[in-house]
Motif scaffolding. Structure first.
Motif, mmCIF file in Angstrom:
data_model
loop_
_atom_site.group_PDB
_atom_site.id
_atom_site.type_symbol
_atom_site.label_atom_id
_atom_site.label_comp_id
_atom_site.label_asym_id
_atom_site.label_seq_id
_atom_site.Cartn_x
_atom_site.Cartn_y
_atom_site.Cartn_z
ATOM 1 N N SER A 141 5.422 -4.911 2.975
ATOM 2 C CA SER A 141 4.766 -4.166 1.906
ATOM 3 C C SER A 141 3.676 -5.063 1.354
ATOM 4 O O SER A 141 3.964 -6.066 0.694
ATOM 5 N N THR A 176 2.190 -0.056 0.164
ATOM 6 C CA THR A 176 3.640 0.059 0.039
ATOM 7 C C THR A 176 4.215 0.577 1.354
ATOM 8 O O THR A 176 3.619 1.433 2.014
ATOM 9 N N ASN A 177 5.368 0.021 1.735
ATOM 10 C CA ASN A 177 5.993 0.373 3.024
ATOM 11 C C ASN A 177 4.975 0.305 4.162
ATOM 12 O O ASN A 177 4.928 1.158 5.048
#
Length: 420
Positions: free
Chosen positions: A411, A291-292
């Motif tokens: 992501s 994520t990110n």
């Protein structure tokens, strides 16, 4: 945090072939790291010149770069396991030659024959050019695509663990037994690595069965690599960050002129980045960076640049060790994300070629970066050269983060789930 899923990430270690693959990587890395420390300190003792330290990297980088494109083509058209057996045998031969030179011809080397060391290191570069793409692509043939982030994290952690142990052992072995003892230990490690690869039962067929000319296939891989909106900026970020901000090549000078330690201190300093990387690697194995991902990659690269600046300004050995460990932790995030991006978005039939291009980026940043470090230290002074390199890393990170929106907003969890 879902601890059940986190511990499931280690289920890959139950696969015997993957364990043998990791064992081969571990012992090969230890051997290469011990040899690198021994060569670096031996050349510095003989010359006392930072430019000669940089020449070690250059003598490996040029043959490595020239052989990596053919190595990538071979990795896609031949059995990768066989390539690894032959190239690791080549590593073994190079280490044997270094041991013989150091054992029987040290007086000759100390005068005009130092170029013999560079010739052997050049042959090591050729072995790397063929082994690197095959090893990277072969390892990911042993696991399923949905486990790529975990496999990348575990593989990188094992590599970093060896990279902690290797330099420390190299420093101690050189201090206690000299270059001959260090090279003899290298022979043992590389022989063990070769045995580990022989024990792998899986022998996947060549990824590509086409009969297109090699130049056509290499051109096809380069076109894919340089047109991909994520692979190119991610690899460029890593290459330029290490090229500008790396300080490994001039660590013997820091030990001698700034921190006042001998080869034992050099081994410890060389081990510290990988020690920090192990901590980060264990963390990313439990919590994969999905994520990110892009923002975390950019942050970690900037952190690496700041760490290099702080290291250059430190005059305390223990503080320098801590800072180098911190730099390794930041770099580990970059390594895991970069490997995951490359393997996630690479077609199977192109993995060898794309890994080859990636290894050129890595080789450029490490070996040519070593030459750049030695030359910059010669021109601007030791401390100033590393400080300027750290600021260069920050500048490059800002530029790539600004111009590459795809990388900035990446992501991996979304792309992996969509692919499934």
């Amino acid at each position: 945090m879902n601890f059940t899923n986190a511990f499931r990430n280690f289920a890959l270690l139950k696969q015997r072939d993957f364990r043998n693959y990791l064992s081969g990587t571990f012992f090969l890395t230890i051997g290469v790291q011990v040899q690198s420390v021994a060569v670096g300190w031996q050349v510095y003792e003989l010359t006392r010149d930072p430019l000669w330290l940089g020449m070690i990297g250059l003598s490996e980088a040029l043959p490595f770069i020239l052989s990596t494109f053919p190595g990538g083509h071979v990795a896609d058209t031949r059995k990768r396991k066989s390539i690894l057996k032959w190239t690791i045998s080549g590593y073994l031969f190079c280490s044997l030659v270094l041991w013989i030179l150091s054992k029987f011809y040290l007086g000759w080397i100390s005068s005009s024959g130092i170029w013999s060391i560079f010739l052997v290191i050049g042959l090591v570069g050729v072995m790397r050019g063929f082994a690197g793409p095959a090893r990277s692509a072969f390892g990911f043939q042993l696991i399923s695509k949905d486990r790529l982030p975990q496999a990348a994290s575990i593989s990188s952690t094992v590599w970093q663990a060896a990279a902690v142990l290797g330099p420390a052992l190299g420093g101690f072995l050189y201090a206690w037994y000299g270059s001959t003892g260090a090279y003899l230990f290298t022979l043992f490690c590389i022989a063990t690595s070769l045995l580990s690869y022989f024990l792998i039962k899986a022998d996947p067929p060549p990824a590509s069965q086409t009969t297109e000319p090699a130049i056509t296939k290499v051109r096809e891989g380069m076109k894919f690599f340089f047109n991909h909106p994520l692979i190119l900026p991610a690899m460029s970020l890593d290459m330029l960050a290490v090229l500008l901000g790396g300080a490994v090549a001039v660590l013997p000078m820091f030990c001698d002129q700034v921190l006042f330690t001998g080869p034992t201190g050099l081994g410890i300093l060389r081990a510290m980045p990988s020690f920090g990387a192990i901590i980060a690697g264990l963390f990313t194995t439990f919590l994969p960076i999905t994520t990110n991902t892009g923002k975390k990659l950019l942050f970690s690269t900037a952190g690496f640049g700041v760490s290099m600046i702080l290291f250059a300004l430190s005059k305390n050995f223990y503080l320098s060790c801590f800072i180098l460990a911190l730099s390794g932790a930041f770099d580990m995030v970059s390594v895991v994300v970069r490997h995951t991006i490359l393997q996630t978005y690479s077609p199977e039939e192109m993995r060898g070629r794309l890994s080859a291009i990636n290894y050129i980026f890595v080789g450029t940043s490490n070996e040519i970066g070593a030459f750049e470090s030695g030359l910059a230290a010669k021109l601007f002074g030791l401390v100033n050269s590393v400080v300027l390199g750290g600021f260069g890393t920050l500048l490059v990170t800002s530029a790539i983060g600004y111009f590459s929106r795809d990388l900035r907003e990446l992501s991996l969890d979304k792309d992996i789930s969509n692919d499934e």
